[in-house]
Scaffold this motif. Structure first.
Motif, short mmCIF file in Angstrom:
data_model
loop_
_atom_site.label_atom_id
_atom_site.label_comp_id
_atom_site.label_asym_id
_atom_site.label_seq_id
_atom_site.Cartn_x
_atom_site.Cartn_y
_atom_site.Cartn_z
N ARG A 232 -2.53 2.75 11.96
CA ARG A 232 -3.24 1.52 11.62
C ARG A 232 -4.23 1.70 10.48
O ARG A 232 -4.25 0.92 9.52
CB ARG A 232 -3.98 0.94 12.84
CG ARG A 232 -4.72 -0.38 12.51
CD ARG A 232 -5.64 -0.83 13.62
NE ARG A 232 -6.54 0.18 14.10
CZ ARG A 232 -7.70 0.53 13.52
NH1 ARG A 232 -8.10 -0.07 12.42
NH2 ARG A 232 -8.46 1.47 14.03
N ARG A 233 -5.09 2.72 10.55
CA ARG A 233 -6.12 2.90 9.51
C ARG A 233 -5.51 3.17 8.15
O ARG A 233 -5.95 2.62 7.14
CB ARG A 233 -7.10 4.00 9.92
CG ARG A 233 -8.09 3.54 10.97
CD ARG A 233 -9.22 4.53 11.17
NE ARG A 233 -8.77 5.79 11.72
CZ ARG A 233 -8.69 6.05 13.03
NH1 ARG A 233 -9.01 5.14 13.91
NH2 ARG A 233 -8.28 7.23 13.45
N SER A 234 -4.49 4.01 8.09
CA SER A 234 -3.84 4.27 6.80
C SER A 234 -3.15 3.02 6.29
O SER A 234 -3.19 2.71 5.09
CB SER A 234 -2.84 5.43 6.91
OG SER A 234 -3.52 6.64 7.11
N GLU B 100 -4.00 -0.09 6.80
CA GLU B 100 -5.01 -1.01 6.28
C GLU B 100 -5.55 -0.54 4.92
O GLU B 100 -5.77 -1.35 4.03
CB GLU B 100 -6.15 -1.17 7.29
CG GLU B 100 -5.72 -1.95 8.51
CD GLU B 100 -6.75 -1.98 9.63
OE1 GLU B 100 -6.61 -2.85 10.50
OE2 GLU B 100 -7.69 -1.14 9.63
N SER C 208 0.52 1.16 16.10
CA SER C 208 -0.82 0.76 16.51
C SER C 208 -0.74 -0.06 17.79
O SER C 208 0.12 -0.94 17.92
CB SER C 208 -1.48 -0.09 15.41
OG SER C 208 -2.70 -0.63 15.86
N GLY D 288 -11.87 3.65 2.82
CA GLY D 288 -11.63 4.18 4.15
C GLY D 288 -11.55 5.70 4.20
O GLY D 288 -11.39 6.28 5.27
#
Length: 191
Positions: free
Chosen positions: A60-62, A64, A88, A24
């Protein structure tokens, strides 16, 4: 009242994008924290922080990205059972990682403000540059723990927004310079 602390790695030109180069992390220089510099004692900041950490917070991205690596990582074993908060509006409860401690999804900046008003110790934000900018703009971050690297990345996610806002003063709590050029900076936000 709980303290909200942002901790992270930053280039001299203010970029916090893709320091580890893991899943990511798409910056063209991803992994810049581990490349081209001799390992020194600067990493001790992470160990020092752990003593003060009562919970972790992620966007959210971190979340995940970290949830796919940290639960099974011996380097991050001390974080495994800590409570986690994910900010999120889109992450579903059934998407939370199993075996990585209790996790609560917060849906808004207001939810973060309410969490801060509650009882408990310091909550540390790891990664999550976009979340950190939103929380900084909302006046919710209390402390910045930064390791500044002697590298210019030119572009990428910045910790601080560029919105026109009132001046915010910081008070230097601690600093240290290491032989490889990394500088540890710990700032309290003045209120």
């Amino acid at each position: 009242m709980r303290k909200l602390v942002y901790t992270g790695f930053m280039s001299l030109d203010g970029v916090v994008d893709s320091p580890g180069g893991g899943p990511g992390e798409e910056h063209r220089s991803g992994g810049w924290v581990f490349k081209d510099l001799e390992f020194v004692e600067a990493w001790s900041l992470k160990g020092e922080e752990l003593a003060d950490t009562t919970a972790l917070m992620f966007g959210r991205r971190s979340y995940e990205a970290f949830a796919s690596v940290w639960p099974g990582s011996q380097d991050h074993a001390d974080y495994r059972d800590l409570p986690k908060y994910v900010v999120s509006s889109t992450l579903s409860e059934d998407a939370l990682a199993d075996g990585w401690g209790p996790t609560t999804v917060l849906r808004s900046t207001g939810d973060v403000a309410a969490l801060k008003e509650g009882e408990g110790g310091a909550v540390f934000i790891h990664g999550s540059a976009e979340l950190a900018r939103r929380l900084s703009d909302a006046g919710l971050i209390d402390q910045y723990n930064l390791l500044m690297f002697p590298v210019l990345l030119g572009a990428g996610k910045s910790l601080f927004g560029r919105a026109d806002r009132d001046k915010q003063m910081l008070a230097l709590r601690e600093s240290e310079t290491y032989s490889n050029g990394i500088v540890k900076l710990v700032y309290d936000v003045r209120r």
